[in-house]
Design an enzyme around this catalytic site. Structure first.
Site, PDB file in Angstrom:
ATOM      1  CG  ASN A 129      44.089  79.572 137.253  1.00  0.00           C
ATOM      2  OD1 ASN A 129      44.637  80.653 137.030  1.00  0.00           O
ATOM      3  ND2 ASN A 129      43.029  79.182 136.595  1.00  0.00           N
TER       4      ASN A 129
ATOM      5  CG  HIS B   5      40.431  80.561 131.287  1.00  0.00           C
ATOM      6  ND1 HIS B   5      39.239  80.746 131.955  1.00  0.00           N
ATOM      7  CD2 HIS B   5      40.108  80.457 129.977  1.00  0.00           C
ATOM      8  CE1 HIS B   5      38.244  80.748 131.071  1.00  0.00           C
ATOM      9  NE2 HIS B   5      38.752  80.596 129.866  1.00  0.00           N
TER      10      HIS B   5
ATOM     11  NE  ARG C 218      37.617  85.147 130.583  1.00  0.00           N
ATOM     12  CZ  ARG C 218      36.671  84.548 131.300  1.00  0.00           C
ATOM     13  NH1 ARG C 218      36.990  83.799 132.332  1.00  0.00           N
ATOM     14  NH2 ARG C 218      35.406  84.707 131.003  1.00  0.00           N
TER      15      ARG C 218
ATOM     16  CD  GLU D 115      40.575  76.817 133.756  1.00  0.00           C
ATOM     17  OE1 GLU D 115      41.017  76.392 134.821  1.00  0.00           O
ATOM     18  OE2 GLU D 115      39.951  77.887 133.634  1.00  0.00           O
TER      19      GLU D 115
ATOM     20  CB  THR E 100      34.691  79.773 134.578  1.00  0.00           C
ATOM     21  OG1 THR E 100      35.982  80.105 134.093  1.00  0.00           O
ATOM     22  CG2 THR E 100      33.997  78.848 133.618  1.00  0.00           C
TER      23      THR E 100
ATOM     24  CD  GLU F  36      38.527  72.031 137.081  1.00  0.00           C
ATOM     25  OE1 GLU F  36      39.340  71.963 136.127  1.00  0.00           O
ATOM     26  OE2 GLU F  36      38.393  73.039 137.797  1.00  0.00           O
TER      27      GLU F  36
ATOM     28  CG  HIS G  45      35.084  78.309 139.884  1.00  0.00           C
ATOM     29  ND1 HIS G  45      34.510  79.319 140.609  1.00  0.00           N
ATOM     30  CD2 HIS G  45      35.414  78.831 138.690  1.00  0.00           C
ATOM     31  CE1 HIS G  45      34.481  80.404 139.870  1.00  0.00           C
ATOM     32  NE2 HIS G  45      35.020  80.141 138.706  1.00  0.00           N
TER      33      HIS G  45
HETATM   34  N1  PXP Z   1      38.807  75.469 137.425  1.00  0.00           N
HETATM   35  C1  PXP Z   1      38.241  76.120 136.379  1.00  0.00           C
HETATM   36  C2  PXP Z   1      37.684  75.308 135.273  1.00  0.00           C
HETATM   37  C3  PXP Z   1      38.209  77.526 136.331  1.00  0.00           C
HETATM   38  O1  PXP Z   1      37.653  78.150 135.285  1.00  0.00           O
HETATM   39  C4  PXP Z   1      38.815  78.249 137.376  1.00  0.00           C
HETATM   40  C5  PXP Z   1      38.842  79.745 137.314  1.00  0.00           C
HETATM   41  O2  PXP Z   1      39.652  80.145 136.261  1.00  0.00           O
HETATM   42  C6  PXP Z   1      39.406  77.534 138.425  1.00  0.00           C
HETATM   43  C7  PXP Z   1      39.359  76.147 138.448  1.00  0.00           C
HETATM   44  C8  PXP Z   1      40.087  78.214 139.559  1.00  0.00           C
HETATM   45  O3  PXP Z   1      39.162  78.966 140.275  1.00  0.00           O
HETATM   46  P1  PXP Z   1      39.662  79.936 141.422  1.00  0.00           P
HETATM   47  O4  PXP Z   1      40.505  80.979 140.769  1.00  0.00           O
HETATM   48  O5  PXP Z   1      38.385  80.464 141.994  1.00  0.00           O
HETATM   49  O6  PXP Z   1      40.450  79.094 142.389  1.00  0.00           O
END
Ligand code: PXP
Length: 240
Positions: free
Chosen positions: A7, A44, A46, A71, A102, A152, A192
Site C-alpha cells: 500500500n 485507498h 478516500r 481500496e 481504517t 481481507e 492492517h
Molecule cells: N488493508 C486495509 C483494508 C486498509 O485499510 C489498510 C490501511 O489503509 C491496510 C490494509 C494497510 O494497513 P497499514 O498501512 O497499517 O499496513
C-alpha cells in the site's frame, strides 16, 4: 508462499503534507515495489482525498504490472470511479472522515444489503471484490452469503494489543476467521497494522494468501529506500 500487496498511500501522505509539491510520487514508489517483488499495489482513494488523488489512480492503472487493488468505501462516487478505472481487485472498507486510518472492518450485519448491491455491481463489471472484515465468524459467513470473492481479515486488534493474553486472543480470532473463510472457499487476505515484527506470528497459517501492508513498509523506506523495505518484508513472508 503468501503474496505481498504494498500500500503506497503514505507516500502520498508525505506529498500532501506540502500542498504545492509533487513529490514523493506514489507511482514511482509502486514501480520500485514491483521491482522488489511485490505481488500487487494497493491505494485507498478516500472521500476526503487526504493522500491518494484521482490522478494517481489513473496513472497507476496504466503503470502497474502486477495487480492494482483499489481500496474504497461503497459509495456511489467510488463505485463509479472503480467502474471507470477497472482495478484488478476492489477492497471495500468502511470509512469515516474523522479516523486516522481504517479503524474497523465492514459491519455486514448492519450494512449487508447495501454492500451486497455494490459487490454485485462491481462483479457484474468483471471486478472481483474483497471485503475488509473483522475476524468474526458472523462477518465471514455474511461475506460468503453476499458472494465476496475474497475477505481481507483485519489484523489491527492483534497488531495493536500490548498484553500477551490479549494479543494471543486476537490472533486466534484471526486464525479461526481465516480457516472458516478458506473452508467457505473464499480467498483470504489479511492486513492492517502489520510490521516487520508482527508478520512473524503468521507462520504456518497457510490459509492467508496475501498480506496487504502499507505504513510499516513506507516508514522503513524513508530510512533504507523502497526496494530494500519491500525486499525485507518479502524475506519475512517467505519464512512463514
Ligand atoms: N488493508 C486495509 C483494508 C486498509 O485499510 C489498510 C490501511 O489503509 C491496510 C490494509 C494497510 O494497513 P497499514 O498501512 O497499517 O499496513
Amino acid at each position: 508462499m503468501a503474496g505481498l500487496a504494498v500500500n503506497v498511500d503514505h507516500v502520498a501522505t508525505l506529498r500532501e503534507a506540502r500542498e504545492y509539491v509533487n513529490y514523493p510520487d506514489p507511482v514511482s514508489a509502486a514501480v520500485l515495489a514491483e521491482v522488489a517483488g511485490a505481488d500487487g499495489i494497493v491505494v485507498h482513494l478516500r472521500e476526503d482525498r487526504r493522500h491518494i488523488q484521482d490522478e494517481d489512480v489513473k496513472i497507476l492503472r496504466s503503470i502497474v504490472q502486477t495487480k492494482l487493488i483499489l481500496e474504497m468505501a461503497a459509495t456511489s462516487e467510488m463505485i463509479e470511479t472503480a467502474l471507470s478505472v477497472k482495478p484488478d481487485l476492489v477492497t471495500l472498507v468502511p470509512e469515516k472522515r474523522s479516523e486516522l486510518t481504517t479503524e474497523g472492518g465492514l459491519n455486514l450485519i448492519v450494512h449487508g444489503n447495501a454492500i451486497a448491491e455494490s459487490v454485485a455491481t462491481l462483479q457484474n463489471a468483471g471486478i472481483p471484490v474483497s471485503l475488509f472484515i473483522d475476524p468474526d465468524p458472523e462477518q465471514v459467513k455474511l461475506a460468503h452469503k453476499i458472494n465476496a470473492t475474497i475477505v481481507e481479515i483485519h489484523t489491527g486488534a492483534f497488531c495493536e494489543s500490548k498484553a500477551q493474553r490479549k494479543k494471543d486472543r486476537a490472533f486466534s480470532r484471526i486464525e479461526d476467521a481465516a480457516k472458516l473463510a478458506h473452508k467457505l472457499k473464499m480467498g483470504v487476505n489479511a492486513g492492517h497494522g502489520l510490521c516487520y515484527q508482527t508478520i512473524k506470528a503468521f507462520k504456518g497459517l497457510g490459509e492467508i494468501k496475501e498480506f496487504s501492508i502499507g505504513h510499516s513498509i513506507i516508514a522503513r523506506a524513508v530510512l533504507v529506500g523502497m526496494e530494500r523495505a519491500v525486499r525485507d518484508m518479502i524475506a519475512l513472508i517467505k519464512e512463514l
